[in-house]
Design a protein around this motif. Structure first.
Motif, PDB file in Angstrom:
ATOM      1  N   LEU A  90      -3.793   4.389  -1.174  1.00  0.00           N
ATOM      2  CA  LEU A  90      -4.935   4.386  -0.248  1.00  0.00           C
ATOM      3  C   LEU A  90      -5.594   5.758  -0.150  1.00  0.00           C
ATOM      4  O   LEU A  90      -6.718   5.872   0.322  1.00  0.00           O
ATOM      5  N   LEU A  91      -4.859   6.796  -0.557  1.00  0.00           N
ATOM      6  CA  LEU A  91      -5.397   8.166  -0.485  1.00  0.00           C
ATOM      7  C   LEU A  91      -4.580   9.048  -1.414  1.00  0.00           C
ATOM      8  O   LEU A  91      -3.513   8.636  -1.884  1.00  0.00           O
ATOM      9  N   GLN A 116       7.077  11.680   5.155  1.00  0.00           N
ATOM     10  CA  GLN A 116       6.167  11.735   3.993  1.00  0.00           C
ATOM     11  C   GLN A 116       5.390  13.053   3.972  1.00  0.00           C
ATOM     12  O   GLN A 116       4.327  13.151   3.353  1.00  0.00           O
ATOM     13  N   ARG A 130       3.596  14.573   6.208  1.00  0.00           N
ATOM     14  CA  ARG A 130       2.250  14.609   6.799  1.00  0.00           C
ATOM     15  C   ARG A 130       2.166  15.736   7.816  1.00  0.00           C
ATOM     16  O   ARG A 130       3.168  16.113   8.445  1.00  0.00           O
ATOM     17  N   ARG A 162      -2.396  12.164  -1.385  1.00  0.00           N
ATOM     18  CA  ARG A 162      -1.707  12.970  -0.390  1.00  0.00           C
ATOM     19  C   ARG A 162      -1.811  14.472  -0.656  1.00  0.00           C
ATOM     20  O   ARG A 162      -1.550  15.273   0.230  1.00  0.00           O
ATOM     21  N   THR A 192       0.855  -1.187   0.000  1.00  0.00           N
ATOM     22  CA  THR A 192       0.000   0.000   0.000  1.00  0.00           C
ATOM     23  C   THR A 192       0.891   1.236   0.000  1.00  0.00           C
ATOM     24  O   THR A 192       2.071   1.170   0.359  1.00  0.00           O
ATOM     25  N   SER A 193       0.308   2.351  -0.388  1.00  0.00           N
ATOM     26  CA  SER A 193       1.096   3.578  -0.510  1.00  0.00           C
ATOM     27  C   SER A 193       0.164   4.785  -0.467  1.00  0.00           C
ATOM     28  O   SER A 193      -1.058   4.639  -0.530  1.00  0.00           O
ATOM     29  N   GLY A 194       0.766   5.950  -0.390  1.00  0.00           N
ATOM     30  CA  GLY A 194       0.014   7.191  -0.543  1.00  0.00           C
ATOM     31  C   GLY A 194       0.243   7.702  -1.961  1.00  0.00           C
ATOM     32  O   GLY A 194       1.378   7.716  -2.436  1.00  0.00           O
ATOM     33  N   PHE A 243       6.568   7.360   8.097  1.00  0.00           N
ATOM     34  CA  PHE A 243       5.215   7.542   7.580  1.00  0.00           C
ATOM     35  C   PHE A 243       4.752   8.998   7.759  1.00  0.00           C
ATOM     36  O   PHE A 243       3.973   9.501   6.953  1.00  0.00           O
ATOM     37  N   ILE A 261       4.065   7.042  -2.587  1.00  0.00           N
ATOM     38  CA  ILE A 261       5.063   7.063  -1.500  1.00  0.00           C
ATOM     39  C   ILE A 261       4.836   5.844  -0.606  1.00  0.00           C
ATOM     40  O   ILE A 261       3.705   5.564  -0.200  1.00  0.00           O
ATOM     41  N   GLU A 262       5.928   5.131  -0.317  1.00  0.00           N
ATOM     42  CA  GLU A 262       5.860   4.025   0.647  1.00  0.00           C
ATOM     43  C   GLU A 262       7.202   3.925   1.367  1.00  0.00           C
ATOM     44  O   GLU A 262       7.981   4.880   1.323  1.00  0.00           O
ATOM     45  N   MET A 263       7.470   2.806   2.030  1.00  0.00           N
ATOM     46  CA  MET A 263       8.636   2.789   2.916  1.00  0.00           C
ATOM     47  C   MET A 263       9.581   1.587   2.758  1.00  0.00           C
ATOM     48  O   MET A 263      10.373   1.322   3.653  1.00  0.00           O
TER      49      MET A 263
HETATM   50  N1  URA Z   1       1.904   3.525   3.188  1.00  0.00           N
HETATM   51  C1  URA Z   1       2.716   4.606   3.263  1.00  0.00           C
HETATM   52  O1  URA Z   1       3.929   4.468   3.449  1.00  0.00           O
HETATM   53  N2  URA Z   1       2.162   5.823   3.117  1.00  0.00           N
HETATM   54  C2  URA Z   1       0.841   6.026   2.943  1.00  0.00           C
HETATM   55  O2  URA Z   1       0.404   7.165   2.850  1.00  0.00           O
HETATM   56  C3  URA Z   1       0.016   4.878   2.863  1.00  0.00           C
HETATM   57  C4  URA Z   1       0.565   3.637   2.989  1.00  0.00           C
END
Ligand code: URA
Length: 330
Positions: A279-280, A224, A226, A282, A148-150, A220, A254-256
């Motif tokens: 998932l959204l 990222q 936030r 950003r 999953t990611s943003g 996260f 974006i993920e990790m």
């Molecule tokens: N995983 C992430 O690293 N970032 C997100 O915003 C959603 C899932």
């Protein structure tokens, strides 16, 4: 090695994988391993002395990795049903039941492993997974991270196939500090595999899929950009400016984990890809406020795409083997 193809295909025949298919081994680059009597894969609760790794894993051709143990178990059930291999309702034992660090499941030639969150967690898992595949004498292995990611400027639920993994400064590199010195590693992924996955998704026509760069961060929240972490020292305008710069650099999500995943798979000669759902968006927010039902539905998308890709590949391998098997008797 014998692949029971009748489980994959409606035609009842067994296929012998002969030596001619063994092209690409899984490499380790560590002379010290030769000096070990037994290699203990501590975080898997497996080892060369305690387990017959070639017998357990020698037929593995696809490895799928993802953050959550639960998701990787559900992927195994999904793939079993896709390949019509076993009763999808039958329980799949966790091969790493002796530890709660990672979970591992296997169905036919497909291995499914959880990696936890973030670069350190996936890196530890990959060291042991690469050694496991090497000790098991696996060849021609494809590895795909499903996650999953943003997203940046994408409709939530869009699937992103990673073209290149970049760091938080948008550069395609992974930095590992070894003996106090920074070693820079390439984060190149297999471009033909990425294109094949994209084509596969077009064929499925079930959800939007794009190809683009994936930014891999160390965190996260602040990492990222936030605004909803315990600490934040920047404004909404600064967040937007940073994310728009990322978008201009070709970043779609974006993920990790992708940077170290790409770097380590490249070093070991594994054909690798990253497929993450967003998932959204950003640019529109930071909190994951969609319902669990919606988020669960999104999380199935990388599984559906990769499941369909594996099914297609196994059919191709099966047909190829069937032809070579039969022509060798002519
Ligand atoms: N995983 C992430 O690293 N970032 C997100 O915003 C959603 C899932």
């Amino acid at each position: 090695m014998i692949l029971h193809a009748s489980k994959f295909f409606p035609f009842a025949f067994e296929i012998l994988i002969d030596c001619s298919l063994k092209f690409f081994p899984v490499y380790v680059h560590n002379p010290h391993l030769d000096a070990l009597k037994d290699d203990i894969l501590y975080h898997f609760s497996l080892g060369t002395g305690s387990h017959n790794l070639p017998a357990m894993f020698g037929d593995v051709k696809f490895v799928c990795v993802g953050g959550s143990p639960w998701r990787m178990k559900s992927f195994t059930e999904f793939i079993a049903a896709e390949l019509a291999m076993e009763d999808p309702k039958s329980g799949y034992p966790n091969i790493c039941a002796g530890t709660d660090r990672y979970a591992m499941y296997k169905v036919g030639p497909v291995l499914s492993v959880s990696h936890g969150m973030g670069i350190p967690s996936i890196a530890i898992m990959l060291h042991e997974l690469i050694k496991l595949l090497h000790h098991a004498h696996c060849t021609d292995v494809t590895i795909i991270r499903i996650g999953t990611s943003g997203g940046i400027g994408l409709e939530p639920g869009t699937v992103v196939v990673t073209k290149q993994s970049v760091d938080a400064t948008f550069l395609p590199k992974f930095e590992q500090v070894i003996l106090g010195k920074t070693v820079v590693r390439s984060t190149d992924l297999d471009q033909s595999l990425a294109q094949e996955l994209l084509q596969c998704s077009k064929g499925l026509n079930q959800f939007e899929t794009v190809i683009g760069n994936t930014m891999c961060t160390l965190d996260f929240y602040e990492g990222q950009a936030r605004l909803d972490g315990a600490f934040c020292s920047y404004t909404e305008a600064e967040k937007q400016e940073y994310l728009l710069k990322a978008k201009e650099a070709g970043v779609c999500n974006i993920e990790m984990e992708s940077s170290v995943f790409a770097a380590m798979c490249k070093l070991s000669g594994l054909q690798a890809a990253v497929v993450c759902v967003t998932l959204l968006d950003r640019l529109k927010g930071d909190q994951l406020s969609s319902s669990h039902e919606v988020l669960n539905n999104y999380q199935l998308r990388p599984q559906i795409l990769v499941g369909s890709y594996i099914k297609k590949q196994l059919k191709i391998i099966g047909i190829f083997l069937y032809i070579t098997q039969n022509t060798s008797y002519l």
